[in-house]
Write a protein that holds these residues in place. Structure first.
Motif, PDB file in Angstrom:
ATOM      1  N   TYR A  93      95.020 -28.633 107.049  1.00  0.00           N
ATOM      2  CA  TYR A  93      94.070 -27.774 107.756  1.00  0.00           C
ATOM      3  C   TYR A  93      93.441 -26.782 106.784  1.00  0.00           C
ATOM      4  N   ARG A 134      89.455 -27.621 106.085  1.00  0.00           N
ATOM      5  CA  ARG A 134      88.517 -26.863 106.914  1.00  0.00           C
ATOM      6  C   ARG A 134      87.586 -26.004 106.056  1.00  0.00           C
ATOM      7  N   LEU A 188      89.354 -34.130 106.698  1.00  0.00           N
ATOM      8  CA  LEU A 188      89.070 -33.113 107.716  1.00  0.00           C
ATOM      9  C   LEU A 188      89.383 -33.596 109.132  1.00  0.00           C
TER      10      LEU A 188
END
Length: 273
Positions: A33, A37, A225
């Protein structure tokens, strides 16, 4: 719907904060993450700092500390509030101070702040209770700023994702209804945020800010992602692999990568001085 489906769960479009299982699923791979991100435009960070009366910030749903670290780098003092212990632990390892709680239930213990910010997380907060809590912890003139990325992948990539997701998870409520442009979904969501703020005494009229920017994604970048998004965080490995294979083939078909046009939208409001 936008590819990052967690931003606005379709079956609870007006009350996504009630979808706690999805809301607290992102810590399944906190390292991915944080790696995959995107961060936030520096211009957004600067504008929030300029509009706040001071540098003390509470970051709602801080996750792994993506925006918290940007504010720290800009010279602010940041306290994160995060309901997922796994995300909170990751953020602490990167130098962010974090307390584990939902924002609505968080005990500020009499502390006050110059700004309350929420990056890609306010839709998991009750829009009225959250604004009321912000009003309680903000100093006079303090700023509430909630923001999120808005984007639509290239049509071929988006269509490939929708097709394979329907095949792999045919009974998912996220498949309900035809796809909708991200701008439409987010405009509705931000209108809900603004209405929640208007229902709380003490805030001025909410303002909407917009920042446009681009980022290139190679095939591997995009496939890194995707598993961090709400529709995929709880898929078993075999089904996730099938989704990624289908999307990867679509990216290969358009040359192995694409440039994503992002809009970062923000709703801000200042507490009366």
């Amino acid at each position: 719907m936008p590819t990052l489906m967690q931003e606005q769960p379709e079956p609870q479009r007006n009350e996504p904060h009630r979808a706690r299982q999805m809301a607290e699923s992102f810590g399944v791979d906190a390292e991915r993450y944080d790696r995959a991100r995107p961060g936030y435009p520096d211009a957004l960070v600067r504008q929030i700092i300029a509009a706040a009366p001071g540098p003390d910030i509470v970051d709602v749903g801080c996750g792994t500390g993506l925006e918290a670290r940007q504010f720290l780098t800009a010279g602010c003092k940041v306290l994160g509030v995060e309901p997922d212990v796994r995300m909170a632990e990751f953020a602490r390892r990167t130098g962010v101070e974090v307390e584990v709680a939902t924002f609505e239930d968080w005990d500020a213990a009499g502390r006050t702040f110059d700004a309350v910010v929420a990056g890609q997380s306010w839709h998991w907060v009750d829009p009225v209770a959250g604004a009321a809590k912000a009003a309680q912890v903000l100093r006079p003139g303090g700023l509430l700023a909630v923001f999120a990325h808005v984007y639509d992948p290239p049509p071929l990539v988006a269509e490939a994702f929708a097709t394979v997701f329907r095949k792999v998870v045919p009974d998912s409520p996220l498949n309900a209804g035809p796809p909708r442009p991200a701008q439409d979904i987010y405009q509705e969501m931000f209108a809900t945020f603004a209405d929640g703020i208007r229902k709380v005494a003490g805030f001025g009229e909410p303002e909407q800010w917009r920042f446009d920017w681009e980022q290139y994604y190679g095939r591997d970048d995009w496939l890194d992602l995707l598993p961090t998004t709400g529709g995929l965080t709880r898929l078993p490995p075999d089904k996730l692999a099938e989704v990624l294979e289908g999307v990867g083939a679509a990216i290969d078909a358009i040359g192995g990568g694409f440039t994503m046009a992002y809009t970062t939208m923000a709703i801000t409001a200042s507490l009366d001085a």
